[in-house]
Design a protein around this motif. Structure first.
Motif, PDB file in Angstrom:
ATOM      1  N   UNK A 144       0.852  -1.189   0.000  1.00 52.21           N
ATOM      2  CA  UNK A 144       0.000   0.000   0.000  1.00 52.21           C
ATOM      3  C   UNK A 144       0.891   1.244   0.000  1.00 52.21           C
ATOM      4  N   UNK A 145       0.345   2.301  -0.548  1.00 48.76           N
ATOM      5  CA  UNK A 145       1.125   3.543  -0.607  1.00 48.76           C
ATOM      6  C   UNK A 145       0.556   4.545   0.392  1.00 48.76           C
ATOM      7  N   UNK A 146       1.395   5.497   0.783  1.00 49.46           N
ATOM      8  CA  UNK A 146       0.922   6.539   1.692  1.00 49.46           C
ATOM      9  C   UNK A 146       0.431   7.744   0.882  1.00 49.46           C
ATOM     10  N   UNK A 147       0.125   8.831   1.577  1.00 53.10           N
ATOM     11  CA  UNK A 147      -0.433   9.993   0.867  1.00 53.10           C
ATOM     12  C   UNK A 147       0.506  10.578  -0.187  1.00 53.10           C
ATOM     13  N   UNK A 148       1.812  10.406   0.040  1.00 59.43           N
ATOM     14  CA  UNK A 148       2.758  10.969  -0.935  1.00 59.43           C
ATOM     15  C   UNK A 148       2.980  10.002  -2.113  1.00 59.43           C
ATOM     16  N   UNK A 149       2.348   8.818  -2.052  1.00 58.44           N
ATOM     17  CA  UNK A 149       2.498   7.852  -3.146  1.00 58.44           C
ATOM     18  C   UNK A 149       3.628   6.857  -2.909  1.00 58.44           C
ATOM     19  N   UNK A 150       4.325   6.982  -1.767  1.00 62.08           N
ATOM     20  CA  UNK A 150       5.435   6.057  -1.480  1.00 62.08           C
ATOM     21  C   UNK A 150       4.898   4.769  -0.860  1.00 62.08           C
ATOM     22  N   UNK A 151       5.549   3.645  -1.189  1.00 59.09           N
ATOM     23  CA  UNK A 151       5.109   2.358  -0.643  1.00 59.09           C
ATOM     24  C   UNK A 151       5.487   2.280   0.835  1.00 59.09           C
ATOM     25  N   UNK A 152       4.546   1.788   1.641  1.00 58.62           N
ATOM     26  CA  UNK A 152       4.782   1.603   3.078  1.00 58.62           C
ATOM     27  C   UNK A 152       5.535   0.279   3.237  1.00 58.62           C
ATOM     28  N   UNK A 153       6.859   0.365   3.283  1.00 58.51           N
ATOM     29  CA  UNK A 153       7.682  -0.862   3.264  1.00 58.51           C
ATOM     30  C   UNK A 153       7.601  -1.621   4.591  1.00 58.51           C
ATOM     31  N   UNK A 154       7.412  -0.900   5.692  1.00 52.18           N
ATOM     32  CA  UNK A 154       7.319  -1.585   6.992  1.00 52.18           C
ATOM     33  C   UNK A 154       6.037  -2.432   7.027  1.00 52.18           C
ATOM     34  N   UNK A 155       4.946  -1.877   6.517  1.00 47.30           N
ATOM     35  CA  UNK A 155       3.673  -2.610   6.479  1.00 47.30           C
ATOM     36  C   UNK A 155       3.797  -3.832   5.554  1.00 47.30           C
ATOM     37  N   UNK A 182      -4.004   2.370  -2.450  1.00 48.67           N
ATOM     38  CA  UNK A 182      -3.532   3.717  -2.105  1.00 48.67           C
ATOM     39  C   UNK A 182      -3.896   4.032  -0.655  1.00 48.67           C
ATOM     40  N   UNK A 183      -3.618   5.263  -0.226  1.00 50.53           N
ATOM     41  CA  UNK A 183      -3.814   5.599   1.192  1.00 50.53           C
ATOM     42  C   UNK A 183      -5.297   5.624   1.587  1.00 50.53           C
ATOM     43  N   UNK A 184      -6.202   5.641   0.590  1.00 54.44           N
ATOM     44  CA  UNK A 184      -7.633   5.547   0.905  1.00 54.44           C
ATOM     45  C   UNK A 184      -8.117   4.106   0.925  1.00 54.44           C
ATOM     46  N   UNK A 185      -7.217   3.169   0.628  1.00 54.99           N
ATOM     47  CA  UNK A 185      -7.607   1.761   0.588  1.00 54.99           C
ATOM     48  C   UNK A 185      -8.153   1.341  -0.766  1.00 54.99           C
ATOM     49  N   UNK A 186      -8.116   2.242  -1.755  1.00 56.00           N
ATOM     50  CA  UNK A 186      -8.606   1.872  -3.092  1.00 56.00           C
ATOM     51  C   UNK A 186      -7.506   1.178  -3.892  1.00 56.00           C
ATOM     52  N   UNK A 187      -7.933   0.328  -4.839  1.00 54.76           N
ATOM     53  CA  UNK A 187      -6.962  -0.371  -5.692  1.00 54.76           C
ATOM     54  C   UNK A 187      -6.209   0.663  -6.525  1.00 54.76           C
ATOM     55  N   UNK A 188      -4.890   0.482  -6.583  1.00 54.45           N
ATOM     56  CA  UNK A 188      -4.055   1.404  -7.339  1.00 54.45           C
ATOM     57  C   UNK A 188      -2.924   0.609  -7.992  1.00 54.45           C
ATOM     58  N   UNK A 189      -1.913   1.273  -8.481  1.00 62.18           N
ATOM     59  CA  UNK A 189      -0.776   0.551  -9.075  1.00 62.18           C
ATOM     60  C   UNK A 189       0.486   1.407  -8.998  1.00 62.18           C
TER      61      UNK A 189
END
Ligand code: ADP
Ligand code: ASP
Ligand code: MG
Length: 437
Positions: A144-155, A182-189
């Protein structure tokens, strides 16, 4: 040795190739396999989304053709294709339903994710049918990504640890590249070609020693094989060189792939699914530093932004004000050159170019020009060795060069040219720097 293997679109593009992938995976005793969508899928779904967003309606013919491709593949691959038929039926029904209620970006991302989802599920079915222990991971539960679009690597690391620990040691995990939430929980890429990056992130998250990128060519070539004849694979290169080539357009590798591998010192291997015995390219921290010129790559759709201002003369803080405008519009800058009264910058994301130039006009005379390409030569281009930059520029002496970037590192020279000259430039550089030496 812990390995993550990633296979691209052509590698999983037919029943025959999927069988090759299975034999490579089982041979390597890898635990985690990351798959792209079958070749042509993402292009077709992107075209469908474009038609929907432009109000041209659903591309039924294209969609049926794609469905047919999946059905043919599973018919050939599986002796019992009942489960796959249901999956394909449900997936295309979902695509049609989402298309009918198309609401922009969110629908588009949900649609484009279906290729990776179907392909990975079909491959897992095949492994199971062959009698292997295989488990399908839905990567959108972990990536999943955070608000800035970066992947949450710890998660990602903690989720994958949890998922992998639920199965016993000889289970083969199959998952999707490219897609995430994405940070809203919607499918992204992660963007086009992003499966390579997924594999690198998964490699880092699972403590892998090696990430293998399996594709349709025997490694990173010294020039773009789509435009230049007689290119050859580079056996060994450094993270820095590979990152630079990928960033400046070598399509074989998504530009973000190297960063997690460099950070965790994970070797990256580029291998050919259609010729597994070929050595391919190994990318590590050290690489092969013996050659002056290692490779050439080109990146298209580059826009140059120019700002000319007498106020820049002897002023401090001018560049900061310029950069702040690009930052505001989240638009990365690729190349930059300055003179005492002018700055030229290049960008490859044109989304906000007009707004950026309008704001830059407050600082000076600002303009932009599309349709350019960056040509990048990577090698051991040391600052204290005479003649290297001259050699490069001399190779393309008949082509107008609009910008040159050299000196930031001692491993590359980047030049901005009109895209219509790109193929000639790649060929001239090849003749001059590699063939006639
Ligand atoms: P995949 O679908 O497996 O991810 P890609 O199409 O993304 O494969 O990348 C592989 C393609 O990259 C090759 O078929 C080749 O045409 C292209 N390519 C461009 N530049 C290079 C290069 N320098 N070396 C190797 N392949 C390259
Ligand atoms: N299927 C996606 C694409 O075509 C991601 C990938 O293949 O890496 O861009
Ligand atoms: Mg790719």
């Amino acid at each position: 040795m812990k390995k993550v293997l990633k296979f691209g679109g052509t590698s999983v593009g037919s029943a025959e190739n999927m069988k090759k992938v299975a034999s490579i995976v089982l041979d390597q005793k890898s635990k985690v396999v990351v798959l792209s969508a079958m070749s042509g899928t993402t292009d077709a779904l992107v075209a469908l989304n474009a038609a929907l967003s432009e109000g041209r309606g659903i591309l039924e013919e294209k969609l049926s053709e794609l469905e047919g491709k999946y059905r043919r593949c599973t018919g050939e691959l599986l002796s019992d294709s009942k489960e796959a038929d249901t999956l394909i039926g449900d997936t295309f029904a979902f695509i049609r339903k989402t298309a009918a209620r198309y609401s922009g970006d969110k629908s588009a991302k949900a649609i484009v994710a279906q290729g990776e989802k179907m392909t990975s599920a079909i491959f897992a079915m095949y492994l199971k049918e062959c009698g292997h222990k295989a488990a399908l991971i839905d990567i959108t539960e972990a990536m999943r990504t955070d608000e800035s679009g970066a992947v949450d690597t710890a998660f990602l690391a903690s989720k994958l640890r949890e998922i992998l620990s639920q199965s016993d040691g000889d289970t083969l995990f199959v998952t999707q590249g490219f897609i995430c939430r994405d940070s809203n929980g919607d499918i992204s890429n992660l963007g086009r070609g992003g499966s390579d990056y997924s594999a690198a992130l998964i490699g880092a998250a699972t403590g892998a020693d090696e990430v293998q990128i399996w594709t349709d060519i025997d490694g990173m070539h010294n020039n773009d094989p789509r435009y230049v004849e007689g290119t050859y694979p580079i056996r060994h290169m450094s993270f820095n060189e590979a990152a630079e080539l990928a960033y400046f357009g070598a399509k074989i590798l998504h530009p973000s792939t190297i960063q997690p591998c460099r950070e965790h010192d994970i070797a990256v291997k580029l291998k050919n699914t259609l010729d597994p015995a070929a050595e391919g390219t190994t990318i590590t921290a050290t690489g092969d530093s013996s050659k002056k010129y290692h490779a050439v790559a080109a990146k298209d759709d580059i826009t140059v932004v120019r700002i000319c201002s007498a106020r820049m003369l002897l002023a401090y803080g001018f560049l900061r004000r310029v950069f702040e405008i690009f930052e505001k519009y989240r638009t990365p800058i690729d190349m930059i050159t300055t003179s005492e009264v002018a700055v030229s910058l290049t960008i490859d994301d044109n989304t906000y170019v007009e707004a950026i130039v309008e704001e830059l006009s407050a600082l000076g005379n600002a303009s932009y020009e599309r349709g350019n390409s960056i040509i990048c030569v990577v090698g051991k281009i040391e600052h204290d060795t005479p003649g290297l930059v001259a050699d490069i520029l001399d190779s393309i002496r008949e082509i107008p060069v609009k910008m040159v970037s050299y000196g930031a590192s001692s491993r590359s020279v980047a030049m901005l040219i009109n895209s219509k000259d790109k193929i000639t430039a790649l060929r001239r550089l090849n003749d001059h720097l590699f063939v006639n030496r």
